[in-house]
Design a protein around this motif. Sequence first.
Motif, short mmCIF file in Angstrom:
data_model
loop_
_atom_site.label_atom_id
_atom_site.label_comp_id
_atom_site.label_asym_id
_atom_site.label_seq_id
_atom_site.Cartn_x
_atom_site.Cartn_y
_atom_site.Cartn_z
N TYR A 164 64.50 -67.93 77.88
CA TYR A 164 65.27 -69.01 77.27
C TYR A 164 64.96 -69.18 75.78
N ASP A 165 63.98 -68.46 75.29
CA ASP A 165 63.59 -68.55 73.87
C ASP A 165 63.38 -67.13 73.35
N VAL A 166 64.45 -66.53 72.83
CA VAL A 166 64.42 -65.15 72.37
C VAL A 166 64.13 -65.12 70.87
N GLN A 167 63.11 -64.35 70.48
CA GLN A 167 62.75 -64.19 69.07
C GLN A 167 62.73 -62.72 68.73
N GLN A 168 63.39 -62.37 67.62
CA GLN A 168 63.48 -60.96 67.23
C GLN A 168 63.60 -60.87 65.72
N LEU A 169 63.08 -59.78 65.15
CA LEU A 169 63.13 -59.58 63.71
C LEU A 169 64.55 -59.31 63.24
N GLU A 170 64.81 -59.69 62.00
CA GLU A 170 66.10 -59.40 61.39
C GLU A 170 66.35 -57.90 61.38
N PHE A 171 67.60 -57.50 61.63
CA PHE A 171 68.06 -56.11 61.72
C PHE A 171 67.62 -55.43 63.02
N GLY A 172 66.95 -56.17 63.90
CA GLY A 172 66.53 -55.61 65.18
C GLY A 172 67.59 -55.82 66.26
N GLU A 173 67.16 -55.69 67.53
CA GLU A 173 68.04 -55.85 68.67
C GLU A 173 67.53 -56.98 69.56
N ALA A 174 68.45 -57.59 70.31
CA ALA A 174 68.08 -58.67 71.24
C ALA A 174 69.11 -58.74 72.36
N THR A 175 68.63 -59.13 73.55
CA THR A 175 69.50 -59.31 74.70
C THR A 175 69.35 -60.72 75.25
N LEU A 176 70.48 -61.40 75.40
CA LEU A 176 70.50 -62.72 76.02
C LEU A 176 70.97 -62.54 77.46
N THR A 177 70.10 -62.88 78.41
CA THR A 177 70.42 -62.66 79.82
C THR A 177 70.96 -63.93 80.47
N CYS A 178 71.92 -63.73 81.37
CA CYS A 178 72.53 -64.84 82.10
C CYS A 178 72.82 -64.34 83.52
N ARG A 179 71.95 -64.67 84.48
CA ARG A 179 72.11 -64.23 85.87
C ARG A 179 72.62 -65.40 86.70
N TYR A 180 73.57 -65.11 87.59
CA TYR A 180 74.12 -66.18 88.43
C TYR A 180 74.21 -65.72 89.88
N ARG A 181 74.14 -66.69 90.80
CA ARG A 181 74.30 -66.46 92.24
C ARG A 181 75.42 -67.35 92.75
N LEU A 182 76.20 -66.82 93.69
CA LEU A 182 77.38 -67.52 94.20
C LEU A 182 77.25 -67.78 95.70
N GLU A 183 77.96 -68.79 96.16
CA GLU A 183 78.07 -69.05 97.59
C GLU A 183 78.99 -68.04 98.26
N LYS A 184 80.10 -67.70 97.60
CA LYS A 184 81.09 -66.77 98.12
C LYS A 184 81.41 -65.73 97.07
N ASP A 185 81.70 -64.53 97.55
CA ASP A 185 82.15 -63.49 96.61
C ASP A 185 83.51 -63.88 96.04
N GLN A 186 83.60 -63.88 94.74
CA GLN A 186 84.83 -64.31 94.08
C GLN A 186 84.81 -63.87 92.63
N ILE A 187 85.94 -64.00 91.99
CA ILE A 187 86.02 -63.72 90.56
C ILE A 187 85.62 -64.99 89.81
N VAL A 188 84.61 -64.89 88.97
CA VAL A 188 84.13 -66.04 88.21
C VAL A 188 84.66 -65.98 86.78
N ARG A 189 84.61 -67.12 86.14
CA ARG A 189 84.94 -67.17 84.71
C ARG A 189 83.63 -67.32 83.94
N LEU A 190 83.35 -66.31 83.13
CA LEU A 190 82.11 -66.28 82.36
C LEU A 190 82.44 -66.47 80.88
N GLU A 191 81.76 -67.42 80.25
CA GLU A 191 81.96 -67.66 78.81
C GLU A 191 80.62 -67.84 78.13
N TRP A 192 80.54 -67.33 76.89
CA TRP A 192 79.38 -67.57 76.02
C TRP A 192 79.87 -68.34 74.80
N LYS A 193 79.11 -69.37 74.44
CA LYS A 193 79.44 -70.17 73.26
C LYS A 193 78.18 -70.38 72.43
#
Length: 285
Positions: A28-57
């Motif tokens: 939840y607190d990603v720190q990386q040098l300028e000009f480097g690389e970074a990954t923001l992870t977002c894992r989710y679990r569902l009650e039923k298999d379905q098509i979800v709407r995923l948004e990043w803001k």
Amino acid sequence: MSCLLFLGHFVALCFWHVSAVTVESDNYDVQQLEFGEATLTCRYRLEKDQIVRLEWKKLDRNGDVSLVYFNNSLADELEKRAKMMGPNIWFSNLSREDSGKYRCEVSAPQDKRIFQEIVIQLSVLVAPSVPICDIPSSATSGSVVELKCREKEGNPASEYKWYKNGLAIERSAKAVNSSYKVDKATGTLHFNTVTKEDTGEYYCEANNKIGKPQRCPAKRMQVDDLNLVGIISAVVIVSFVIVLCGFGVCYLQRRGYFSGGKSEKENNPATQAENDFKHTKSFVI
């Protein structure tokens, strides 16, 4: 019987927790040098298999929201240096403008709880730039003097250290009632009353532990006592000049230089009387 009731409530509670969309991140607190690389992870679990709407803001410091990932596509300015890896966002060539809070939102309309979100802080670490220092070249003993130092590029914000003649100025270097104060956060070196002993070469160093510390060019500050003899001498000379000018004006006024341009005849009564006599004599004849 009571045990069965308790077990039933426990099973129902567990079922309620797993029967709704849940979202979490590896970091939840990603720190990386300028000009480097970074990954923001977002894992989710569902009650039923379905098509979800995923948004990043992204949320800026003023609370304004901008779209990062929407309708299965990245924002235009991110297409060339970011990509989606499942629900996760991978950044390359990070810039300081990428710093901020990112919100991952998941909507699952077929679950009992259809919406959940998480917020991840991305901090792009930037080394400090060369600070700009404001150091007076001269000062008078007993006066208040303030030396300033500031740089605006570093993230996290830099701390500042002042040096005199190559040696670090520490608060403990003088007595508790010392006449100066160092503010590491604002980069200010404040003298309540400077003395001749404060004369020397000063410079400031900015450091945020990202990259090498940066410092401004050294500059000499000369502290001298107030020259009372010189001030008195100057006052006497100016007073003498004023008096001399006054006598000069009076002398010129008496000589008629300030008469307003009157003619010689008007200024000479004898000449005027002689002309009047000639006119009268001619009239009688």
